[in-house]
Design a protein around this motif. Structure first.
Motif, short mmCIF file in Angstrom:
data_model
loop_
_atom_site.label_atom_id
_atom_site.label_comp_id
_atom_site.label_asym_id
_atom_site.label_seq_id
_atom_site.Cartn_x
_atom_site.Cartn_y
_atom_site.Cartn_z
N LEU A 238 0.72 -1.15 0.10
CA LEU A 238 -0.09 -0.10 -0.05
C LEU A 238 0.79 1.35 0.05
O LEU A 238 0.69 2.32 -0.96
CB LEU A 238 -1.00 -0.10 1.39
CG LEU A 238 -1.75 1.11 1.43
CD1 LEU A 238 -2.94 1.14 0.22
CD2 LEU A 238 -2.63 1.09 2.49
N LEU A 239 1.99 1.47 0.76
CA LEU A 239 2.82 2.64 1.01
C LEU A 239 3.91 2.71 -0.21
O LEU A 239 4.57 3.43 -0.17
CB LEU A 239 3.36 2.49 2.19
CG LEU A 239 2.53 2.77 3.64
CD1 LEU A 239 3.29 2.68 4.84
CD2 LEU A 239 1.37 3.69 3.40
N ALA A 240 3.95 1.77 -1.21
CA ALA A 240 4.68 1.44 -1.94
C ALA A 240 4.19 2.15 -3.35
O ALA A 240 5.06 2.46 -4.38
CB ALA A 240 5.28 0.18 -2.56
N TYR A 241 3.05 2.55 -3.23
CA TYR A 241 2.55 3.52 -4.48
C TYR A 241 2.73 4.82 -4.29
O TYR A 241 3.08 5.26 -3.29
CB TYR A 241 0.76 3.35 -4.35
CG TYR A 241 0.36 1.85 -4.97
CD1 TYR A 241 0.05 1.86 -6.22
CD2 TYR A 241 0.50 0.54 -4.14
CE1 TYR A 241 -0.28 0.48 -6.70
CE2 TYR A 241 -0.08 -0.49 -4.86
CZ TYR A 241 -0.25 -0.65 -5.98
OH TYR A 241 -0.85 -1.76 -6.44
N PRO A 242 2.70 5.48 -5.42
CA PRO A 242 3.04 6.98 -5.41
C PRO A 242 2.22 7.70 -4.47
O PRO A 242 1.12 7.62 -4.47
CB PRO A 242 2.79 7.41 -7.02
CG PRO A 242 2.35 6.47 -7.50
CD PRO A 242 2.41 5.04 -6.89
N MET A 243 2.77 8.80 -4.05
CA MET A 243 1.99 9.83 -3.04
C MET A 243 1.92 11.21 -3.78
O MET A 243 3.04 11.58 -4.22
CB MET A 243 2.22 9.62 -1.73
CG MET A 243 2.13 8.40 -1.06
SD MET A 243 2.75 8.22 0.88
CE MET A 243 2.79 6.58 0.86
N ALA A 244 0.97 12.01 -3.41
CA ALA A 244 1.37 13.47 -3.73
C ALA A 244 0.20 14.30 -2.74
O ALA A 244 -0.60 13.60 -2.07
CB ALA A 244 0.59 13.76 -5.22
N VAL A 245 0.41 15.45 -2.66
CA VAL A 245 -0.22 16.34 -1.75
C VAL A 245 -1.60 16.63 -2.20
O VAL A 245 -2.39 17.26 -1.68
CB VAL A 245 0.54 17.45 -1.24
CG1 VAL A 245 1.87 17.16 -0.46
CG2 VAL A 245 0.95 18.44 -2.18
N THR A 246 -1.97 16.67 -3.57
CA THR A 246 -3.06 17.07 -4.22
C THR A 246 -4.36 16.34 -3.79
O THR A 246 -4.32 15.09 -3.45
CB THR A 246 -2.65 17.13 -5.66
OG1 THR A 246 -2.27 15.52 -5.88
CG2 THR A 246 -1.78 17.96 -6.41
N ALA A 247 -5.27 16.96 -3.90
CA ALA A 247 -6.66 16.46 -3.41
C ALA A 247 -7.21 15.31 -4.66
O ALA A 247 -6.68 15.29 -5.50
CB ALA A 247 -7.74 17.61 -3.24
N ASP A 248 -8.15 14.85 -4.16
CA ASP A 248 -8.75 13.74 -5.04
C ASP A 248 -9.31 14.00 -6.38
O ASP A 248 -9.05 13.08 -7.32
CB ASP A 248 -10.08 13.29 -4.41
CG ASP A 248 -9.65 12.55 -2.85
OD1 ASP A 248 -8.32 12.10 -2.71
OD2 ASP A 248 -10.46 11.97 -2.36
N ASP A 249 -9.66 15.21 -6.62
CA ASP A 249 -10.28 15.69 -7.55
C ASP A 249 -9.29 16.01 -8.82
O ASP A 249 -9.45 16.36 -9.96
CB ASP A 249 -11.25 16.66 -7.60
CG ASP A 249 -10.69 18.13 -6.89
OD1 ASP A 249 -9.52 18.01 -6.55
OD2 ASP A 249 -11.53 19.10 -6.73
N ALA A 250 -7.68 16.25 -8.30
CA ALA A 250 -6.60 16.50 -8.98
C ALA A 250 -5.77 15.51 -9.01
O ALA A 250 -4.33 15.95 -9.82
CB ALA A 250 -6.27 18.00 -8.49
N ARG A 251 -5.92 14.48 -8.54
CA ARG A 251 -4.87 13.55 -8.52
C ARG A 251 -5.05 12.40 -9.49
O ARG A 251 -6.26 11.89 -9.51
CB ARG A 251 -4.73 12.97 -6.91
CG ARG A 251 -3.29 12.37 -6.45
CD ARG A 251 -3.38 11.97 -5.11
NE ARG A 251 -4.20 11.18 -4.59
CZ ARG A 251 -5.43 11.43 -3.93
NH1 ARG A 251 -5.89 12.49 -3.76
NH2 ARG A 251 -6.36 10.47 -3.75
N ALA A 252 -4.12 11.88 -10.00
CA ALA A 252 -4.28 10.50 -11.02
C ALA A 252 -4.48 9.60 -10.13
O ALA A 252 -4.26 9.26 -9.02
CB ALA A 252 -2.82 10.43 -11.46
N PHE A 253 -5.27 8.57 -10.58
CA PHE A 253 -5.77 7.27 -10.25
C PHE A 253 -4.33 6.60 -10.06
O PHE A 253 -3.41 6.39 -10.76
CB PHE A 253 -6.50 6.50 -11.32
CG PHE A 253 -6.87 5.01 -10.71
CD1 PHE A 253 -8.10 4.79 -9.81
CD2 PHE A 253 -6.19 3.89 -11.42
CE1 PHE A 253 -7.98 3.64 -9.22
CE2 PHE A 253 -6.43 2.71 -10.80
CZ PHE A 253 -7.39 2.41 -9.79
N GLY A 254 -4.43 5.63 -8.80
CA GLY A 254 -3.39 5.05 -8.26
C GLY A 254 -2.14 5.74 -7.64
O GLY A 254 -1.16 5.18 -7.10
#
Length: 400
Positions: A238-254
């Protein structure tokens, strides 16, 4: 001796009394003079540790009580015959007719290498034992498949809509798009050993021993992979997937959303509230925290602006201890409190992550390599994948 409800209630009462004592000592430590702080700090740490022990004991008793109520599985005549033949193979190494019985019992086929698929009933028992010992299996979705090539379609959004008058035209709207995701599969193995004498002993529970040994060895390795695995010959954690500070409506799936505490290696109650409410209400309904044991000790000392402790002990049977009203899953594979650590996750883990078990644990009996022990080279295909990247948020203890 069987676990009774009163045993759980007694531990819950002890937990409540110890929490009251902890609050008293911790409040004195916070408000006391410098000369008293050192002494009180040690007492608080001791009580904090005792709270953890009582909380774990209460959970263990409740789990054991639930296990006693779990119904035994039943199978077909073919499955029963296959199980009997398989246990004869475990004890004596005699495999006469086992291959044919395995096919009749609808197990996966075996290669001509001396290995055989574990009977389905035993296979599922191993998975149940893994669930009891693995924090990730306790909170994540689990499925069992017959093929290693498991894929799933997920909606990536894109549907359109609009307001119209009663007689106005209805132009075409956007069409939702689908994406295909697949599990990162890997083969996990263990090689428990037993003497032939113990296997010959009529009082030796070969079935229970094999299940317990396999589950114990598998749980540690796969639990770490479900959280941190890189996806190479193992599940992607789970924690190996990419992370970003952007909110749900602006963040890529995955891509998971992370929240920054603004202070390296530290956080407060306000950041935990932000973490909770970064999650959509539909996910919060089944939300739970995940953190390591040392982080649990950290959050037990946190208070709100009115001096109330954010962590509350579960004082009744079946009621878990909570943080800001949500349950806590302790997972020792979670990073401890440190600079830039992804120390806390919160969300609906069943919707976020799926564990994929391929039915057909296989055993190769080896009486030659390590005499006088008989080795049971046991392998199992297992995988994992992120299914909904909006269902879990991560708190990163970073300054920026």
């Amino acid at each position: 001796m069987a676990v009774e409800i009163k045993d759980v209630q007694e531990v819950a009462e002890a937990l409540g009394k110890k929490f009251d004592e902890f609050k008293e000592k911790n409040d004195k430590r916070v408000d006391g003079l410098e000369a008293e702080k050192s002494k009180l700090s040690g007492q608080v740490d001791t009580l904090n540790e005792k709270l953890g022990e009582l909380d774990e004991l209460k959970s263990a008793l409740e789990k054991e009580l639930a296990g006693l109520k779990r119904p035994d599985g039943t199978g077909t005549k073919a499955a029963s015959e296959h199980k009997t033949a398989f246990m004869q193979f475990v004890r004596k190494g005699i495999d006469t007719g086992l291959g044919d019985l395995q096919a009749k019992a609808l197990q996966i086929g075996t290669e001509a290498d001396g290995g055989y698929a574990v009977p389905e009933e035993l296979d599922r028992s191993i998975i149940e034992l893994l669930k009891d010992t693995s924090p990730m299996r306790q909170v994540c979705n689990q499925i069992t498949v017959g093929s290693p090539d498991y894929k799933r379609l997920v909606s990536l959004g894109g549907a359109g809509s609009g307001w119209v008058g009663e007689t106005a035209a209805r132009p075409a709207t956007g069409t939702p798009t689908l994406g295909q995701i697949s599990a990162f599969m890997g083969e996990i193995y263990c090689n428990p050993q037993a003497t032939q004498t113990s296997l010959d002993d009529m009082f030796f529970d070969a079935e229970g021993w094999l299940n317990t040994e396999a589950a114990r060895e598998f749980s540690e390795k796969e639990g770490n992979a479900f959280l941190l695995g890189d996806g190479t010959n193992k599940p992607k954690g789970l924690l190996a997937y990419p992370m970003a500070v952007t909110a749900d409506d602006a963040r890529a799936f995955g891509t998971l959303q992370k929240l920054i505490t603004g202070t390296a290696g530290a956080f407060n109650g306000d950041k935990l509230i932000d973490l909770i409410h970064a999650l959509k209400a539909g996910y919060r309904a089944n939300g739970t925290f995940m953190m390591g044991n040392l982080t649990v000790a950290y959050v037990r000392k946190l208070k709100d602006s009115e001096g109330n402790y954010l962590w509350r002990p579960g004082l009744e049977a079946g009621v878990p201890s909570t943080l800001l009203g949500y349950g806590i899953t302790e997972n020792e594979d979670m990073p401890d409190v440190a600079a830039d650590a992804n120390a806390i996750a919160f969300g609906d883990f069943k919707r976020a992550y799926t564990i994929v078990d391929r039915i057909g644990t296989r055993v190769l009996r080896d009486p030659y390599t390590n005499k006088p022990y008989v080795g049971f080279y046991t392998t199992k295909r297992v995988g994992g994948m992120l299914v909904d990247s909006q269902a879990v948020k991560v708190l990163t203890l970073s300054a920026a």
